[in-house]
Design a protein around this motif. Sequence first.
Motif, PDB file in Angstrom:
ATOM      1  N   UNK A  90     -62.645  43.008  -1.126  1.00  0.00           N
ATOM      2  CA  UNK A  90     -63.673  42.437  -0.257  1.00  0.00           C
ATOM      3  C   UNK A  90     -65.026  42.612  -0.922  1.00  0.00           C
ATOM      4  N   UNK A  91     -65.693  41.499  -1.192  1.00  0.00           N
ATOM      5  CA  UNK A  91     -66.964  41.533  -1.913  1.00  0.00           C
ATOM      6  C   UNK A  91     -68.181  41.311  -1.014  1.00  0.00           C
ATOM      7  N   UNK A  92     -67.984  40.674   0.143  1.00  0.00           N
ATOM      8  CA  UNK A  92     -69.130  40.381   1.018  1.00  0.00           C
ATOM      9  C   UNK A  92     -68.675  40.422   2.472  1.00  0.00           C
ATOM     10  N   UNK A  93     -69.498  41.002   3.317  1.00  0.00           N
ATOM     11  CA  UNK A  93     -69.223  41.092   4.751  1.00  0.00           C
ATOM     12  C   UNK A  93     -70.497  40.677   5.495  1.00  0.00           C
ATOM     13  N   UNK A  94     -70.339  39.771   6.433  1.00  0.00           N
ATOM     14  CA  UNK A  94     -71.461  39.369   7.293  1.00  0.00           C
ATOM     15  C   UNK A  94     -71.031  39.464   8.744  1.00  0.00           C
ATOM     16  N   UNK A  95     -71.862  40.100   9.550  1.00  0.00           N
ATOM     17  CA  UNK A  95     -71.565  40.225  10.967  1.00  0.00           C
ATOM     18  C   UNK A  95     -72.623  39.553  11.815  1.00  0.00           C
ATOM     19  N   UNK A 121     -66.987  50.257   7.739  1.00  0.00           N
ATOM     20  CA  UNK A 121     -66.444  49.823   6.444  1.00  0.00           C
ATOM     21  C   UNK A 121     -66.085  51.021   5.575  1.00  0.00           C
ATOM     22  N   UNK A 122     -66.968  52.018   5.569  1.00  0.00           N
ATOM     23  CA  UNK A 122     -66.685  53.213   4.772  1.00  0.00           C
ATOM     24  C   UNK A 122     -65.427  53.915   5.284  1.00  0.00           C
ATOM     25  N   UNK A 123     -65.265  53.958   6.594  1.00  0.00           N
ATOM     26  CA  UNK A 123     -64.085  54.587   7.183  1.00  0.00           C
ATOM     27  C   UNK A 123     -62.794  53.923   6.707  1.00  0.00           C
ATOM     28  N   UNK A 127     -65.720  48.651   0.311  1.00  0.00           N
ATOM     29  CA  UNK A 127     -67.020  48.861  -0.338  1.00  0.00           C
ATOM     30  C   UNK A 127     -67.531  47.519  -0.847  1.00  0.00           C
ATOM     31  N   UNK A 128     -68.008  46.697   0.077  1.00  0.00           N
ATOM     32  CA  UNK A 128     -68.483  45.359  -0.279  1.00  0.00           C
ATOM     33  C   UNK A 128     -69.834  45.438  -0.972  1.00  0.00           C
TER      34      UNK A 128
END
Length: 458
Positions: A90-95, A121-123, A127-128
């Motif tokens: 996973x390279x990118x996360x948008x919420x 995400x860390x949990x 690591x995006x």
Amino acid sequence: MSNDLNQKGKGADAAPRATASGDGTDALVVGLDAGGTRTRAVLAAASDGRTLGEGTGGPGNALTVPVAELTDHLAEALAGAVPESARARVTAVTGGFAGATGASADDPGRRHALTALTIALRRLGIHAASLGVCSDIEAAFAAAPGTPADGLALVAGTGAVAMRITGRRRTVTVDGGGWLLGDDGSGFWLGRAAVRAALRMADGRGPATTLTVTVGRALGLPEEVLPGSPVGWPAGWGAAGTAGGAGAAGGAGTGAAGGSGGSGGAGGVDGSGVPGVLGAAGGAGGASASGGAHGSDQPGGASGPRGSKAANAAGGPGGSGGSGGPDAASAAGEVGAAGWTRPSREAYRMLLLPVVMADAPIRLARFAPLVAEAAQGGDPVALGLLEEAADQLAAAVMALAPGPGERVVATGGLLGPDGPLTAPLTERLSALGLPLDWVADGCRGAVALARLDHGGTP
């Protein structure tokens, strides 16, 4: 949980599934839609946006949900969407978050959302390289065909807000003030209005409505304190009562009383609701036969005129005329044919109020579907509430000063193919020359924004 990275088709006829490439090096992105009722996460291929997994979690409003609880809800949704084997890719996360915006780094909702999303995400060991936060409405706007960058957006779900979007960021906001200060026309607004309408009928300030029954049942109130059930009400139950029948003749020369007249019909109900409650006039008393005593002068429904007297005729004692419809405000407390007595109405109020007050105010939104159901059954109070909600949403859009033909992207449970406000809102906006596009939620828009952050095309 739905995930296409770790599921295979069953049998030769199984539909093909989107999967990552065999070498397991495809970059992945995640989009989240965190609303007032639930959080939804979608895993997609960075290259073409193919959906590869989905997951859901609890409410995600960045202002009203505590950060620790928000973190748990995000982690739940992410874990359902992204299998452990794919998390390193996973390279990118948008919420897109209710209660947040991407327009200002100092926005409190944005800070809360970013903190919770980072921990979640860390949990999970994700690591995006790129992590973005925007409002749920900014994400929903990006989900429209062509991933537009500019225009108007409207959300009508648990809450309600309208925004002008410029360069994919909010520039003007109308409403979205939450259950205490705004959200006019929202699911919360409709649910609260349903309970208010039920209480107003119970204490005599408002018209009759089937919402009194459905709200009472939804809250677990005992049947004995509810007004008459709408099941089996006859056609024309909102009309005035019919006239009582004529009294029978008295016995000749015997001095015996004649037969009594038929009783007047129950009062109507302002066009809808429980028969005899707050309705039109009861039927007139039946005429006395053969010189009987005069017809009784019983009053009609609470908002209608009194039943008329039967005429006195000369002669011996005849039967009495039929009585007029019952009076909702009579000393006995009877309320028409439904028999919703004053003690029952008082018990209804006393039982309903503590149950409602003990729950979180936003939970009133769960009564919104009852308004839609009552409106489908022709309840005028419910129909009026839907019309008023559509007016509120249209007013929010107009406050954005839309240009001629400017598109409006709408989302939320009250809108869409089966939404109870879709038709009335579309009618209002069409009259103003504003086309309405509907999107299911902000997940696809969040995915598109994540793909942009990754360096691709939306």
